[in-house]
Design an enzyme around this catalytic site. Structure first.
Site, PDB file in Angstrom:
ATOM      1  N   ASN A 133       0.804  -1.314   0.027  1.00  0.00           N
ATOM      2  CA  ASN A 133       0.105   0.119  -0.057  1.00  0.00           C
ATOM      3  C   ASN A 133       0.962   1.172  -0.003  1.00  0.00           C
ATOM      4  O   ASN A 133       1.440   1.503   0.931  1.00  0.00           O
ATOM      5  CB  ASN A 133      -0.790  -0.010   1.260  1.00  0.00           C
ATOM      6  N   LYS A 148       0.004   4.218  -0.381  1.00  0.00           N
ATOM      7  CA  LYS A 148      -0.496   5.422   0.236  1.00  0.00           C
ATOM      8  C   LYS A 148      -0.409   6.695  -0.550  1.00  0.00           C
ATOM      9  O   LYS A 148      -0.258   6.629  -1.680  1.00  0.00           O
ATOM     10  CB  LYS A 148      -0.170   5.691   1.772  1.00  0.00           C
ATOM     11  N   HIS A 205      -9.690   2.056   5.005  1.00  0.00           N
ATOM     12  CA  HIS A 205      -8.429   1.822   5.779  1.00  0.00           C
ATOM     13  C   HIS A 205      -8.574   2.836   6.999  1.00  0.00           C
ATOM     14  O   HIS A 205      -9.150   3.958   6.948  1.00  0.00           O
ATOM     15  CB  HIS A 205      -7.288   2.479   4.949  1.00  0.00           C
ATOM     16  N   GLU A 259      -6.148  -4.529  10.676  1.00  0.00           N
ATOM     17  CA  GLU A 259      -5.152  -3.398  11.140  1.00  0.00           C
ATOM     18  C   GLU A 259      -5.440  -2.912  12.788  1.00  0.00           C
ATOM     19  O   GLU A 259      -6.450  -2.669  12.922  1.00  0.00           O
ATOM     20  CB  GLU A 259      -5.201  -2.316  10.372  1.00  0.00           C
ATOM     21  N   GLY A 313       2.581   2.389  10.878  1.00  0.00           N
ATOM     22  CA  GLY A 313       3.682   3.337  10.596  1.00  0.00           C
ATOM     23  C   GLY A 313       4.424   3.621  11.732  1.00  0.00           C
ATOM     24  O   GLY A 313       5.454   4.787  11.587  1.00  0.00           O
ATOM     25  N   SER A 330       3.331  -2.258  10.559  1.00  0.00           N
ATOM     26  CA  SER A 330       4.667  -2.398  10.696  1.00  0.00           C
ATOM     27  C   SER A 330       5.077  -3.770  10.434  1.00  0.00           C
ATOM     28  O   SER A 330       6.281  -4.161  10.968  1.00  0.00           O
ATOM     29  CB  SER A 330       5.053  -2.000  12.303  1.00  0.00           C
ATOM     30  N   GLY A 336       2.911  -1.127   4.199  1.00  0.00           N
ATOM     31  CA  GLY A 336       2.809   0.509   3.900  1.00  0.00           C
ATOM     32  C   GLY A 336       4.298   0.623   3.721  1.00  0.00           C
ATOM     33  O   GLY A 336       4.938   0.645   2.573  1.00  0.00           O
TER      34      GLY A 336
HETATM   35  P1  PGA Z   1       2.780   0.524   7.831  1.00  0.00           P
HETATM   36  O1  PGA Z   1       1.156   0.493   7.094  1.00  0.00           O
HETATM   37  O2  PGA Z   1       3.437  -1.026   7.089  1.00  0.00           O
HETATM   38  O3  PGA Z   1       3.590   1.210   7.091  1.00  0.00           O
HETATM   39  O4  PGA Z   1       2.530   0.105   9.179  1.00  0.00           O
HETATM   40  C1  PGA Z   1       0.399  -0.652   7.017  1.00  0.00           C
HETATM   41  C2  PGA Z   1      -0.995  -0.298   6.673  1.00  0.00           C
HETATM   42  O5  PGA Z   1      -1.316   0.500   6.255  1.00  0.00           O
HETATM   43  O6  PGA Z   1      -1.822  -1.367   6.880  1.00  0.00           O
END
Ligand code: PGA
Length: 229
Positions: free
Chosen positions: A9, A11, A93, A150, A156, A186, A207
């Site tokens: 993703n 973003k 999300h 999630e 993040g 993460s 992400g």
């Molecule tokens: P991240 O995002 O890997 O940056 O923590 C994960 C997500 O958006 O589900």
């Protein structure tokens, strides 16, 4: 042996130049995607054509879809506009729920628009109650493509949920619907195997670690349950 999903993703990231360079790095290595691994990438809408120009071994997804049909909704991308471009769309999300005040009511409309246009919704939820509520309002909820669990505090932050807790949540979701359950928050090349080895977790959403093509490639390799490391 189960299939393992790895969903990248992006973003709200990447200039056109950065996206092009990512595609050029990733494309030659896609032939090494392990057989048991299903890769889905959700770039920003305007980066999708970069992928459609090429013969892909991955699926494409959108990060969002309008709750409305096509029409006078300035700035919105409808499910019909995405027809023949994506197989999946992420809906609800936690970042959309937090920053854009997206409620379950809106999520329901988006899921319905996707289903009307044969786009498989990837429905993002954080709690069992959210899944139950959504499923009461979406007829044929079992047709959604994927459920993403999630943990907002893990997104993040580098502080992933424990694989065991994520597995327990996945068990609860699976008691309601027998559809693939992914974990997001993460996930990195170093911890991906711990999540996908859990019996009820069918894959991960990534992400930050999807933004660098080489890191994403390593993560895909590490996620496979058949490739020995
Ligand atoms: P991240 O995002 O890997 O940056 O923590 C994960 C997500 O958006 O589900």
């Amino acid at each position: 042996m189960k299939s393992v999903y790895v969903l990248g993703n992006w973003k709200s990231n990447k200039t056109l130049l950065e996206a092009t360079s990512w595609v050029e790095t990733f494309f030659p290595s896609q032939q090494n995607i392990p057989e048991d691994t299903i890769v889905i990438l959700c770039p920003a809408f305007h980066h999708l054509p970069l992928f459609l120009e090429r013969k892909l071994a991955i699926f494409l997804g959108a990060q969002n879809v309008s709750p409305y049909q096509s029409g006078p909704y300035t700035g919105e991308i409808s499910a019909l506009m995405l027809d023949a471009m994506v197989t999946y769309a992420m809906i609800g999300h936690s970042e959309r729920r937090t920053h854009f005040h997206e409620t379950n009511e809106v999520v329901v409309e988006k899921v319905k628009r996707c289903m009307e246009h044969d786009i498989k919704p990837i429905v993002c939820v954080s709690t069992f109650e959210e899944v139950k509520d959504l499923s009461l309002h979406v007829p044929e909820f079992s047709r959604v493509g994927i459920l993403l669990y999630e943990l907002p505090s893990a997104i993040g932050t580098g502080k992933a949920d424990s694989p065991e807790n994520a597995n327990n949540i996945a068990i609860q979701f699976k008691q309601l619907f027998d559809i693939p359950i992914l974990y997001g928050g993460s996930v990195k090349p170093e911890n991906v195997k711990e999540f996908v080895s859990q019996e009820h977790i069918d894959g991960v959403v990534v992400g930050g670690a999807s933004l660098d093509a080489q890191t994403f490639i390593s993560l895909i390799q590490n996620a496979s349950l058949t490739v020995l490391h």
